[in-house]
Design a protein around this motif. Structure first.
Motif, PDB file in Angstrom:
ATOM      1  N   LEU A 292       0.840  -1.206   0.000  1.00  0.00           N
ATOM      2  CA  LEU A 292       0.000   0.000   0.000  1.00  0.00           C
ATOM      3  C   LEU A 292       0.875   1.256   0.000  1.00  0.00           C
ATOM      4  N   THR A 293       1.987   1.216   0.732  1.00  0.00           N
ATOM      5  CA  THR A 293       2.925   2.340   0.735  1.00  0.00           C
ATOM      6  C   THR A 293       3.407   2.649  -0.677  1.00  0.00           C
ATOM      7  N   THR A 294       3.804   1.604  -1.407  1.00  0.00           N
ATOM      8  CA  THR A 294       4.328   1.804  -2.756  1.00  0.00           C
ATOM      9  C   THR A 294       3.257   2.308  -3.708  1.00  0.00           C
ATOM     10  N   LEU A 295       2.049   1.806  -3.579  1.00  0.00           N
ATOM     11  CA  LEU A 295       0.955   2.269  -4.432  1.00  0.00           C
ATOM     12  C   LEU A 295       0.660   3.753  -4.182  1.00  0.00           C
ATOM     13  N   CYS A 296       0.665   4.150  -2.930  1.00  0.00           N
ATOM     14  CA  CYS A 296       0.452   5.564  -2.608  1.00  0.00           C
ATOM     15  C   CYS A 296       1.588   6.423  -3.155  1.00  0.00           C
ATOM     16  N   GLN A 297       2.819   5.925  -3.036  1.00  0.00           N
ATOM     17  CA  GLN A 297       3.963   6.643  -3.589  1.00  0.00           C
ATOM     18  C   GLN A 297       3.800   6.857  -5.086  1.00  0.00           C
ATOM     19  N   LEU A 298       3.422   5.797  -5.776  1.00  0.00           N
ATOM     20  CA  LEU A 298       3.276   5.881  -7.225  1.00  0.00           C
ATOM     21  C   LEU A 298       2.246   6.925  -7.621  1.00  0.00           C
ATOM     22  N   GLU A 299       1.078   6.877  -6.976  1.00  0.00           N
ATOM     23  CA  GLU A 299       0.026   7.836  -7.302  1.00  0.00           C
ATOM     24  C   GLU A 299       0.486   9.263  -7.010  1.00  0.00           C
ATOM     25  N   ALA A 300       1.156   9.462  -5.874  1.00  0.00           N
ATOM     26  CA  ALA A 300       1.606  10.800  -5.497  1.00  0.00           C
ATOM     27  C   ALA A 300       2.691  11.305  -6.447  1.00  0.00           C
ATOM     28  N   LEU A 301       3.643  10.449  -6.797  1.00  0.00           N
ATOM     29  CA  LEU A 301       4.736  10.877  -7.666  1.00  0.00           C
ATOM     30  C   LEU A 301       4.238  11.226  -9.064  1.00  0.00           C
ATOM     31  N   PHE A 302       3.236  10.493  -9.549  1.00  0.00           N
ATOM     32  CA  PHE A 302       2.683  10.837 -10.854  1.00  0.00           C
ATOM     33  C   PHE A 302       2.001  12.203 -10.819  1.00  0.00           C
ATOM     34  N   GLN A 303       1.313  12.496  -9.731  1.00  0.00           N
ATOM     35  CA  GLN A 303       0.707  13.821  -9.616  1.00  0.00           C
ATOM     36  C   GLN A 303       1.778  14.912  -9.561  1.00  0.00           C
ATOM     37  N   ASP A 304       2.845  14.645  -8.788  1.00  0.00           N
ATOM     38  CA  ASP A 304       3.936  15.615  -8.708  1.00  0.00           C
ATOM     39  C   ASP A 304       4.622  15.786 -10.068  1.00  0.00           C
ATOM     40  N   PHE A 305       4.836  14.676 -10.757  1.00  0.00           N
ATOM     41  CA  PHE A 305       5.478  14.727 -12.071  1.00  0.00           C
ATOM     42  C   PHE A 305       4.631  15.520 -13.063  1.00  0.00           C
ATOM     43  N   THR A 306       3.324  15.269 -13.051  1.00  0.00           N
ATOM     44  CA  THR A 306       2.423  15.977 -13.964  1.00  0.00           C
ATOM     45  C   THR A 306       2.444  17.481 -13.699  1.00  0.00           C
ATOM     46  N   ARG A 307       2.489  17.858 -12.417  1.00  0.00           N
ATOM     47  CA  ARG A 307       2.470  19.273 -12.054  1.00  0.00           C
ATOM     48  C   ARG A 307       3.772  19.978 -12.435  1.00  0.00           C
ATOM     49  N   ASN A 308       4.904  19.286 -12.315  1.00  0.00           N
ATOM     50  CA  ASN A 308       6.209  19.928 -12.505  1.00  0.00           C
ATOM     51  C   ASN A 308       6.905  19.531 -13.806  1.00  0.00           C
ATOM     52  N   ARG A 309       6.241  18.758 -14.636  1.00  0.00           N
ATOM     53  CA  ARG A 309       6.890  18.151 -15.798  1.00  0.00           C
ATOM     54  C   ARG A 309       7.624  19.156 -16.678  1.00  0.00           C
ATOM     55  N   GLU A 310       7.014  20.285 -16.938  1.00  0.00           N
ATOM     56  CA  GLU A 310       7.593  21.260 -17.867  1.00  0.00           C
ATOM     57  C   GLU A 310       8.839  21.936 -17.303  1.00  0.00           C
TER      58      GLU A 310
END
Length: 353
Positions: A292-310
């Motif tokens: 569950l920790t890893t799944l939460c990490q994945l979801e959070a990191l994708f949101q962070d990546f999407t926000r800061n990608r550019e």
């Protein structure tokens, strides 16, 4: 989003609990294949293989290797430890692929740390599953597979650190001494985590002294607290309403700390000796919470990546991203060397015994 993750893990947990109701697949295998022997009690296996308050469900030693592979479909006290990560791995991969598809399958360098994060998690899950599946073959196999398990843990620690640094960290944190030496420190502590666990495993015998736990926990806990520091800084300095990913980051920290409790303490089996042998003993709960920790990490990191990608390449520069990512296989190779040296040491030690 956190509710979605919890719902998926709940479904997974229910499926695992129904494991015992599945028809015995072993009965359908060709008779030419070896079949695993029935499980035995703790008194029938060497002390090395006994777990506190787990009285039954042990697999006999020195069976054919195929028997341990086929024990995937046998009820024993390691079944959930194996299946928890075998089932979590494809779920993690599917979520990663789904997110990547939604972003148009990015191929620029800014997505590389995210790819290494998923690779590190899958490596950790694979090594852990194989360790719990094959460790009962012999004393030598037990040591060898858990040395490899420690390699997976160290690689996963650094994979998490890459994601947290490039996608979650704030400029103010990166200006601190922790931020300036973060990648060097997490790589070094990841290696020391592997060294500490291998030394503790090879040097100390049951009943384990306190020194063994210290040798394991000090480098591992230092690696975790340094690796999570950019997340903690952001949780304390940014409004959670502004960044939805912070709720998932908070959830991953809570899940990990809870998993650490179950890893360190034999609960609930301590209070119900013999009642949690097959299902729901502490190490199994640790595995599920870690998934569950890893799944939460994945979801959070994708949101962070999407926000800061550019802005990722502009902020960090291509050279820093490349060097940080090249460090990933270098760390993996160094940890493998630690594992191989430990294997060689244990081979000599077991021959002397």
């Amino acid at each position: 989003m956190s509710g979605l993750v919890i719902q998926r893990l709940t479904t997974f947990t229910v499926s695992v609990k129904q494991f015992g109701r599945v028809p015995n697949i072993l009965n359908r295998l060709p008779s030419s294949l070896p079949s695993p022997s029935p499980t035995v009690s703790a008194s029938q296996v060497p002390r090395l293989f006994r777990e506190p308050y787990i009285l039954t469900g042990y697999r006999p030693l020195h069976q054919n290797w195929y028997c341990y592979l086929l024990s995937l479909f046998q009820k024993h006290n390691e079944s959930i430890n194996v299946w928890s990560h075998l089932l979590a791995a494809p779920l993690l991969l599917l979520r990663w692929w789904s997110h990547f598809g939604a972003l148009g399958y990015p191929s620029d360098i800014s997505a590389l740390p995210l790819c290494l994060f998923i690779a590190s998690a899958l490596t950790c899950y694979f090594c852990s599953s194989m360790a719990h599946l094959f460790q009962s073959h012999s004393e030598q196999a037990h040591y060898y597979v858990f040395f490899m398990d420690y390699v997976g843990v160290a690689v996963y620690q650094y994979g998490c650190a890459l994601g947290h640094y490039f996608y979650t960290s704030a400029p103010g944190w990166r200006a601190t001494i922790f931020g300036q030496y973060f990648l060097h420190g997490t790589a070094f502590l990841g290696l020391m985590s592997s060294v500490g666990c291998c030394v503790a495993k090879s040097r100390y015998r049951k009943p384990y002294p306190l020194q063994r736990k210290i040798c394991q926990l000090i480098p591992s806990s230092q690696a975790y607290f340094l690796g999570i520091s950019p997340v903690v800084h952001r949780l304390l300095t940014v409004s959670w309403g502004e960044e939805p990913s912070l709720k998932l980051h908070a959830l991953q920290i809570v899940c990990f700390l809870c998993s650490a409790v179950f890893f360190s303490c034999p609960i609930p089996e301590r209070f119900f000796p013999g009642k949690c042998d097959i299902f729901c003993h502490g190490h199994q709960i640790f595995h599920i919470l870690l998934s569950l920790t890893t799944l939460c990490q994945l979801e959070a990191l994708f949101q962070d990546f999407t926000r800061n990608r550019e802005n990722i390449v502009d902020i960090f520069g291509e050279n820093q991203i490349w060097w940080a990512c090249v460090s990933f296989p270098v760390l993996a190779v160094l940890c493998l060397l630690v594992a191989f040296v430990s294997m060689k040491y244990m081979h000599k030690k077991l021959k002397q015994d």
